[in-house]
Structures are given as C-alpha cells and as structure tokens.
Design a protein around this motif. Structure first.
Motif, PDB file in Angstrom:
ATOM      1  N   SER A 127      76.665  65.944 119.965  1.00 19.09           N
ATOM      2  CA  SER A 127      77.129  65.006 118.946  1.00 19.09           C
ATOM      3  C   SER A 127      77.986  65.796 117.965  1.00 19.09           C
ATOM      4  O   SER A 127      77.921  67.031 117.922  1.00 19.09           O
ATOM      5  N   SER A 128      78.780  65.095 117.166  1.00 20.30           N
ATOM      6  CA  SER A 128      79.714  65.825 116.313  1.00 20.30           C
ATOM      7  C   SER A 128      80.027  65.035 115.063  1.00 20.30           C
ATOM      8  O   SER A 128      80.089  63.809 115.072  1.00 20.30           O
TER       9      SER A 128
ATOM     10  N   GLU B 212      67.778  74.621 115.842  1.00 20.27           N
ATOM     11  CA  GLU B 212      67.917  73.259 116.347  1.00 20.27           C
ATOM     12  C   GLU B 212      69.242  73.052 117.068  1.00 20.27           C
ATOM     13  O   GLU B 212      69.753  71.929 117.151  1.00 20.27           O
ATOM     14  N   ASN B 213      69.789  74.152 117.603  1.00 21.71           N
ATOM     15  CA  ASN B 213      71.004  74.096 118.416  1.00 21.71           C
ATOM     16  C   ASN B 213      72.169  73.431 117.696  1.00 21.71           C
ATOM     17  O   ASN B 213      72.940  72.665 118.274  1.00 21.71           O
ATOM     18  N   ARG B 214      72.291  73.761 116.422  1.00 21.34           N
ATOM     19  CA  ARG B 214      73.414  73.267 115.636  1.00 21.34           C
ATOM     20  C   ARG B 214      74.524  74.319 115.634  1.00 21.34           C
ATOM     21  O   ARG B 214      74.273  75.491 115.330  1.00 21.34           O
TER      22      ARG B 214
ATOM     23  N   TYR C   2      78.452  70.456 115.336  1.00 17.44           N
ATOM     24  CA  TYR C   2      78.161  69.960 116.682  1.00 17.44           C
ATOM     25  C   TYR C   2      76.686  70.221 116.966  1.00 17.44           C
ATOM     26  O   TYR C   2      76.212  71.345 116.793  1.00 17.44           O
ATOM     27  N   THR C   3      75.976  69.197 117.423  1.00 19.20           N
ATOM     28  CA  THR C   3      74.557  69.346 117.706  1.00 19.20           C
ATOM     29  C   THR C   3      74.303  69.113 119.188  1.00 19.20           C
ATOM     30  O   THR C   3      74.607  68.041 119.715  1.00 19.20           O
ATOM     31  N   TYR C   4      73.787  70.119 119.828  1.00 20.13           N
ATOM     32  CA  TYR C   4      73.537  70.085 121.271  1.00 20.13           C
ATOM     33  C   TYR C   4      72.335  69.192 121.574  1.00 20.13           C
ATOM     34  O   TYR C   4      71.311  69.240 120.886  1.00 20.13           O
ATOM     35  N   GLY C   5      72.473  68.345 122.598  1.00 22.48           N
ATOM     36  CA  GLY C   5      71.361  67.519 123.047  1.00 22.48           C
ATOM     37  C   GLY C   5      71.234  66.193 122.350  1.00 22.48           C
ATOM     38  O   GLY C   5      70.331  65.406 122.664  1.00 22.48           O
ATOM     39  N   GLU C   6      72.119  65.923 121.377  1.00 25.66           N
ATOM     40  CA  GLU C   6      72.115  64.630 120.716  1.00 25.66           C
ATOM     41  C   GLU C   6      73.219  63.753 121.281  1.00 25.66           C
ATOM     42  O   GLU C   6      74.325  64.209 121.542  1.00 25.66           O
ATOM     43  N   GLU C   7      72.925  62.475 121.452  1.00 26.50           N
ATOM     44  CA  GLU C   7      73.928  61.553 121.924  1.00 26.50           C
ATOM     45  C   GLU C   7      74.810  61.151 120.748  1.00 26.50           C
ATOM     46  O   GLU C   7      74.348  60.524 119.801  1.00 26.50           O
ATOM     47  N   GLY C   8      76.062  61.529 120.836  1.00 24.25           N
ATOM     48  CA  GLY C   8      76.956  61.244 119.719  1.00 24.25           C
ATOM     49  C   GLY C   8      78.087  60.312 120.060  1.00 24.25           C
ATOM     50  O   GLY C   8      78.891  59.944 119.212  1.00 24.25           O
TER      51      GLY C   8
END
Length: 616
Positions: A42-43, A430-432, A465-471
C-alpha cells in the motif's frame, strides 16, 4: 519549541504517486530491467514541505529523524501522522543548489538509552569566504539531545576544514559497529563541467606533514574513519606509510554508505555518464577514480586530465591535441578494488547525451544504500539484498547478493517507481518503507510523452509504502525501463522538434526553405523562432526564465557574448549539458542560441548558422 506544519493525508497516496499502464514512459536503461510487484505494497504520502531531505534515521523513540539540506534543519517526523518537529536549525550552514548544505546524520546507539550518550552526529558545509566569493568547507559536528526541551544542544565540532565545493560533496555519516564514525567525501566534481580545470585529488594521499598540520585538502574522493571525538583511530590503515582519517580512496561521489548485518561496509557512488558503482569498502582500498570508471575495461571512459592542459585548448576541440593528457583505463597500474556491480557499463558506440541528455545516459545516480535482510517476517522479495535509491529514475533498485553478501547476483529489480528524485530509504518495523524525495531537480518522466522533466510529483516529501497491506495501488503496471531503441521510437520523435519543423505550426518544411541566420538577420525575428525551440529542448534543465538550480544560469551571463562558445556548447555539450549536434540542424541551434543571447537581460546579437557550422 518550533513545531512544523502537520502534513498528513488520510487517504491513499495522491494520484501522482500511482502510475498506470496508460502512461508508460519510464527511465531509459541499456537493457530491460525487471519490475517488482508493487501491488504487494500500500502507499501514501506521509509528509510534505521538507527542504530537500537528505538523510533519514529510525530513532529509538520510534520516530524518523531527518536532515533537511537547504534549510539546515534536523526534523523529527511522526511515522504515522507525518507531523514534523524541528529539533535544530543550524545558523552556520552554507547551502548551494545541489550538494552543499546539511547532509549526513548518525545516531549514537546509546541515544535515549540512559547511557549518557544522547548524541547525534551530522556533516554539513560552511562558508569560510564571503557571500560574493564563497570558500566552502565541510565539518562533522556532534550535538546532544535534551529530552526535557526536546532540542539538540551543546554543539561540539569534531573535525573541520575538510574539502567541499559546489558539486559532489557526498556527505554520508555512518555509525559503525566498531563505535567509529564513517564519512564519505566526493571529489567536488573536479575535472568535470564547471570545475573542469581543477585537479582531481581522489587518488592523491596526504603526507605525514599535512596530517600533522591538520591539512585535510587531500580528503577529496575518500571515505574516512574517525574516533567519536574526531581524531584518527590508531588502527586505521597506513596507506603509503601514512596513517590518516582515510579508510579508502579513489571515489567519485559516494553518496551511499551503510553497514550490513555481518559488518560489511557497502558503498554506492555516481559514475560520470556510465558505471555507477556498488562496492564493498576494504580498509586501505583503492577504487580507481578518476583513472577508472567501473572496471578496468576501456569501455566508454577515457581520463582526460584537464588540470594539466594548456588554457588555450578548448574542451570542445576534436580531436584533442597530444598535449592534453589522455589516459585509457588499461594504463592504470594501481592495485584497484573492483566493484560488485556497475549501473551500467556500455560500449563506446552508446549514444551518450543523445537521447534526452544526462537523464537518459546509462547511470542511475544512486543517492543512498541500505543492506536488507528479511528475516522470518520481512519483505521476502528483497531478502539478502541492498536497496539503492535513485535520483534520475525515481526508483528503488533492489540488488540481490550472494549468500555471504560479497557478490552481486544478476541485474537489480526496479520497485516503487514514481516521477520523483529519491534521496534516501528507511525500512522500519512492521515492514514500512519510507522514501525521501528531493524538493527540485530533473528526473525521468513517467507521465505523458517525454523522457525527462523537472516537474516532480512529490517534491520535498517522505513517501510511505507498507508491505502486505492492500492499497489498491496500480504501481505494479508501470514499465520499469525502456531500451535505447524504445526510447528513440517513443520519445525522440515526439520529445524534440523534428529537423526542419516549424515549432509554431508543427509543419515540416524542406531544407531549402529554412532561412539561415545571417549576420544581418533581424534579431527579434530569430528570437521569435528560437523561443519555442528553447522551451521544448532546453527549459527543462535551464528553466523557462533562464534560471535554474539544475543547470547553468543563462540570465545575465556574460559568457554568452562569445558566439563560438555558445555554438560549441550546444553542438558538443559541456559537463552535464548534453550534445545537441546530432539532434538539431545548424539553423535550429543558431535560432536557440540567438534566443538565449538576447533574453533575460542578455543583449549580444545573433548566433549565425555559419557560427554553428564552424563549431562542428
């Protein structure tokens, strides 16, 4: 306490951070570069309004600590809300268009840990001269963080008087696992562009007498290793029988510097027009610049030592006389450390400067580096790699490494590409993934039909950008690169005026119908024809009003009185300035040159078609 404005976007990332398949322009690379699956992230824009953020560090307070190059501020940014708090504003920072100002930042591992080591370390430039005649130098300074006032206090200068200039100051500050400070210094762009006649000292080492006098003039093009009080460590390498702060040498512009988990020191530096480098730094290592760009392969690089050339020899002379020292890479007999990878090495027939200027040359301009290990719950696609932010491409390149981290494996993969200049990257819990962007400059164009642009979509920002989130991001549909052939087909024909095309009507005329610019031509008539061509061909770098931080200032420029100088520069290029001789006719260059010579306070008459023909 000064608080900066709150700049938080609650929704998804602004549309300018999303690139769809319908807008397919991207950076030019010699070979196709694979694009990563950006839909895994997500971004959004975390915060804006930063004055050229340079270095980001994740603080023990779970905040982002960032230096702002042009304002001289150290700012703390909330990684969730994007709110900004200024911790320090320097009163002695010297700022220039590209490379001077507040640069590197390192946090002591004991910061906010009740160890008495609440210290931060910064590198920045100061002016030892006057406003009219600046004489910049660089220094490393320590501040203490006062938790009660939430400000940085108690300034201590650790080392001063180091080389600085108007180009290539590098400026990364790194706290090493050995409790030493590491600092990168560029070679100030000597032997290149506006500094063409200045000697390049990247391979020159200090004498024992110079070290004793604290004369650091030869620290250009080096990586330094310092004790935390700024002194020379006893276990620094002796290079040619002299121990100094110098840890490695022969570097061009080493803006990327970071340690991996295993203690390996990785570095990335800018190449001239090819051969950006990814290196492992060895104690006492020689990395070859300016005698070598990339590897010793005699491909698309020749060291021309202009500091030893006669003053009356023009850099546009072709061929150069034998009196100008010209040294192929294969003549270098030093014990050189080879890079892990280059971005990119091309053969001599590659059209350097001929596609869209330096933005389309085969370099990526790596501005920072971050070794990354995913562990059990990290970003699996990036495991065991180094992350490189790029200025020209607005892309995060992910370079895979061998298991032991001592070799690069394959070409990098391009991720998270936008129409920006990426300055630094930070991977937080948190993979940010946080990416800082320049506030101005030129980059690859991602929207429309062009190839380069000075319009940045998120200037002076931090992108999240956050990895694993649906953006819902469509970033994954972006083409990551174009080959030279694709660029010529898709970009050149539409980017620049066609030869013998009337820029006012768009209609092509036969060569015989083109009126040459003569000594008695009416100046304003030629200016009227040259203006639209300047807007299409030159204004991206030089600015529509002849003033820009990205290129030479043309307004009120007395150098433009010399018609031959103007013609040669446009035809053959100069420094970062690309050559337009193969793209524009003699008359088109004469029209553009006449427009430049008679605009923004200039009044120097026509540049004739014959002037241009003679320059060829």
């Amino acid at each position: 306490m000064k608080m900066k404005h709150l700049s938080y976007l609650s929704g998804g990332l602004a549309v300018t951070l999303s690139i769809g398949a319908s807008i397919a322009m991207a950076q030019v690379t010699p070979t196709p570069i694979e694009s990563g699956d950006n839909s895994l992230f997500s971004s959004r824009v975390l915060t804006t309004g930063l004055d050229n953020p340079w270095a980001m560090r994740w603080g023990p307070d779970d905040q982002i600590w960032v230096t702002e190059r042009t304002s001289g501020e150290i700012t703390r940014v909330d990684p969730v809300t994007g709110s900004q708090q200024v911790l320090l504003t320097l009163d002695d920072v010297y700022t220039g268009p590209q490379h001077e100002g507040l640069l590197g930042l390192a946090l002591h591992p004991g910061l906010l840990q009740n160890t008495g080591n609440d210290f931060i370390y910064i590198g920045y430039t100061v002016n030892d001269g006057s406003e009219a005649e600046p004489d910049p130098s660089a220094q490393i300074v320590r501040y203490r963080y006062d938790a009660d006032t939430q400000q940085l206090v108690d300034k201590t200068v650790l080392i001063s008087g180091m080389p600085a200039g108007n180009d290539h100051n590098a400026g990364r500050v790194v706290f090493g696992p050995d409790d030493k400070l590491y600092y990168s210094i560029g070679e100030q762009g000597h032997n290149f562009g506006r500094n063409l006649r200045k000697p390049n000292l990247a391979l020159v080492l200090p004498t024992a007498d110079e070290v004793g006098r604290e004369d650091w003039r030869t620290y250009s093009g080096k990586i330094l290793r310092l004790n935390l009080d700024g002194t020379i460590p006893d276990d620094n390498p002796e290079i040619e029988s002299v121990r100094s702060h110098i840890y490695s040498y022969g570097h061009r512009n080493p803006q990327g510097l970071a340690f991996g988990e295993n203690g390996t020191l990785y570095e990335a530096e800018h190449g001239p027009a090819t051969d950006d480098e990814l290196n492992i730094i060895q104690a006492g290592g020689n990395y070859g610049w300016p005698r070598v760009a990339g590897r010793i392969d005699d491909r698309n690089y020749l060291y021309i030592n202009w500091s030893e050339a006669a003053e009356d020899v023009s850099e546009n002379t072709d061929p150069l006389p034998e009196s100008v020292p010209q040294l192929p890479e294969s003549t270098f007999d030093g014990d050189m450390v080879e890079p892990l990878a280059t971005y990119f090495t091309v053969d001599d027939d590659y059209p350097i400067g001929q596609i869209c200027g330096y933005i389309c040359d085969p370099t990526i301009a790596p501005s920072s580096i971050l070794p990354y290990s995913a562990g059990e719950d990290g970003i699996a696609e990036w495991d065991n790699s180094v992350l490189l932010t790029t200025l020209k491409h607005g892309t995060l390149y992910v370079q895979s490494l061998s298991d032991d981290g001592t070799a690069a494996e394959g070409d990098p993969v391009a991720w998270l590409s936008t129409q920006n200049r990426y300055r630094d990257v930070l991977v937080a819990p948190e993979n940010r993934v946080f990416i800082a962007t320049d506030a101005f400059g030129s980059a690859a164009q991602k929207f429309g039909d062009g190839l380069n642009t000075s319009i940045l979509h998120n200037p002076g920002a931090i992108l999240l950008y956050t990895y694993g989130e649906e953006g819902g991001s469509d970033l994954g549909m972006t083409r990551s690169s174009q080959t030279v052939e694709e660029a010529r087909a898709d970009g050149i024909a539409s980017d620049n005026p066609k030869e013998f095309e009337d820029p006012n009507t768009g209609k092509e005329t036969a060569p015989d119908d083109v009126a040459a610019v003569m000594p008695d031509s009416e100046v304003m008539e030629v200016v009227a024809r040259g203006g639209p061509q300047f807007a299409q061909t030159c204004s991206t770098c030089h600015g529509p009003a002849g003033r820009s931080d990205a290129a030479a200032v043309l307004a009120e420029n007395e150098k433009l009185t010399d018609a031959g100088y103007v013609a040669s520069t446009v035809v053959h290029g100069f420094g970062y300035m690309p050559a337009f001789g193969s793209q524009l006719s003699d008359t088109e260059i004469a029209e553009i040159g006449t427009y430049i010579r008679n605009s923004w306070g200039n009044d120097y008459g026509v540049l004739t078609t014959d002037d241009v023909a003679q320059a060829r």
